[in-house]
Design a protein around this motif. Sequence first.
Motif, PDB file in Angstrom:
ATOM      1  N   SER A 197       0.814  -1.217   0.000  1.00 31.89           N
ATOM      2  CA  SER A 197       0.000   0.000   0.000  1.00 31.89           C
ATOM      3  C   SER A 197       0.851   1.274   0.000  1.00 31.89           C
ATOM      4  N   THR A 198       2.072   1.196   0.525  1.00 29.15           N
ATOM      5  CA  THR A 198       2.944   2.373   0.460  1.00 29.15           C
ATOM      6  C   THR A 198       3.343   2.640  -0.993  1.00 29.15           C
ATOM      7  N   LEU A 199       3.696   1.577  -1.697  1.00 26.93           N
ATOM      8  CA  LEU A 199       4.073   1.769  -3.108  1.00 26.93           C
ATOM      9  C   LEU A 199       2.872   2.243  -3.930  1.00 26.93           C
ATOM     10  N   VAL A 344       1.711   7.345   5.064  1.00 27.27           N
ATOM     11  CA  VAL A 344       1.390   7.683   3.671  1.00 27.27           C
ATOM     12  C   VAL A 344       0.351   6.758   3.057  1.00 27.27           C
ATOM     13  N   ASN A 345       0.359   5.496   3.462  1.00 25.45           N
ATOM     14  CA  ASN A 345      -0.600   4.572   2.843  1.00 25.45           C
ATOM     15  C   ASN A 345      -2.026   4.814   3.323  1.00 25.45           C
ATOM     16  N   LEU A 346      -2.157   5.620   4.376  1.00 28.94           N
ATOM     17  CA  LEU A 346      -3.508   5.995   4.828  1.00 28.94           C
ATOM     18  C   LEU A 346      -3.876   7.397   4.366  1.00 28.94           C
ATOM     19  N   HIS A 352      -4.129  -0.757   3.929  1.00 35.47           N
ATOM     20  CA  HIS A 352      -3.683  -2.088   3.504  1.00 35.47           C
ATOM     21  C   HIS A 352      -4.728  -2.794   2.631  1.00 35.47           C
ATOM     22  N   PRO A 353      -4.272  -3.753   1.837  1.00 35.70           N
ATOM     23  CA  PRO A 353      -5.234  -4.565   1.085  1.00 35.70           C
ATOM     24  C   PRO A 353      -6.214  -5.267   2.027  1.00 35.70           C
TER      25      PRO A 353
END
Length: 421
Positions: A197-199, A344-346, A352-353
């Motif tokens: 999720s970061t990528l 960052v992924n939020l 997350h997946p």
Amino acid sequence: MKGASEVLDPGLAPEGHRKIDWAARHSPVLNRVRDRYLKDGTFEGLGVGVALPIEAKTAYLTVVLAEAGARVAVASPGPFFVQDDVAAALAERGVAVYASSRNPPEEADRPLERVLDFALDGREAVLIDDRAGLGRLAHTTRRNLLPRVRGASEETTSGVAKFRAMEAEGALEFPAIAANDARCKYLFDNRYGTGQSTLTALMHSTNQMVGGKRVVVLGYGWCGKGIARYAAGLGARVFVCEVDPVRGLEAYADGFDVLPALEAAELGEVFVTATGSRDVLREEHFERMRDGAILANAGGVDVEIDVAGLRDASSEVREVRRNVEEFSVSGGRRLYLVGRGMVVNLTAGDGHPVEIMDLTFSVQALCARRLAREHRSMHLGVHLLPEEIDEEVARIKLQTVGMSVDSLTPEQERFLTTWRE
Ligand SMILES: NC(=O)c1ccc[n+]([C@@H]2O[C@H](COP(=O)([O-])OP(=O)(O)OC[C@H]3O[C@@H](n4cnc5c(N)ncnc54)[C@H](O)[C@@H]3O)[C@@H](O)[C@H]2O)c1
């Protein structure tokens, strides 16, 4: 729970329901855990206070607990982790929600206090916590409610560290389970979840390629390993910065160059922090970075990149794309910060997946159940999830993908536990 909730716009609920339904459909493990363990009356009338980012997967966990009979209240650890449509939908599904993306960041504690007030209103409750936010407030501004807290289950590496610090000081007044330290959590959530999720967040926010880029990962823990692995899988040249020589050696053995952050600052094109510490990227690093460098934080605390220092060192700051700020620094260079330096992924992604959170929240639901049932016999400290619960979650997950593992034969078990053979 419509009357009790505070959300931005109840009219956004239909889209939120669609998102929650999608999460429900892709959460086979949590659904089996619900059917097998959560309908036994444990949660009937019990309060459950939840601090988690408000998005579809967290929402589904709270719905499952509410359906099991709990009085559930939920807030986000900060306004940047709130999807308003999901918050609106949750309020219609029997959960008390205190979450709006417009809440002032400096008042982040207020919705968490509302959660404690609701969940513990005349009843006992268990807490599902993020970065120990609810736990901290239960021991400070809401001490009056503390005797009714049966315990807390902590989601994050950073939060577990806070609960351990409280335990070390003798300040922790209820049992806490380090849900983060369950194998079914960190091996998948921290590593694959954060990695992917970061990528995704970086690619989506910048619309740039990863292949060929020099990506610097700061911190080679479970999150850092995942980020490095996914970046490398997309063709990046990955560099790792660490303070732990064993973790540094692991990164080397995994095929990455390991070097001090000051050196990495000069060559990196993308920088991602994942340490749980502060000022990992600071002025001396910004000074050395190339024009166009991209900066993001995937760690659980929002001070890993010294954003205030970066702001001070900039002659101009402007948003150049959604979730991307351009900082004009010395020498005519521009540095790009994705997702405000928060997780960052939020902040710049969907988290997350769903399959990952299905595992994590199955662990969380079983931690909450354990605290609800066994808190009296647990000491006032930080506990690990019993191995058999971790294994049960993994076994259910394997079943849902049509796979299974072997069991030891009695001879093998004896062989492994006796020294006479
Ligand atoms: N983004 C997400 O969705 C997500 C998911 C899970 C955890 N987290 C957070 O990410 C952070 C890391 O979690 P983890 O499970 O990988 O922890 P971890 O303890 O396994 O790894 C952290 C690593 O950072 C290293 N480190 C510490 N200070 C450093 C510094 N100044 N420079 C370089 N390396 C340094 C440590 O030596 C360690 O190896 C935590 O804050 C955690 O809460 C984020």
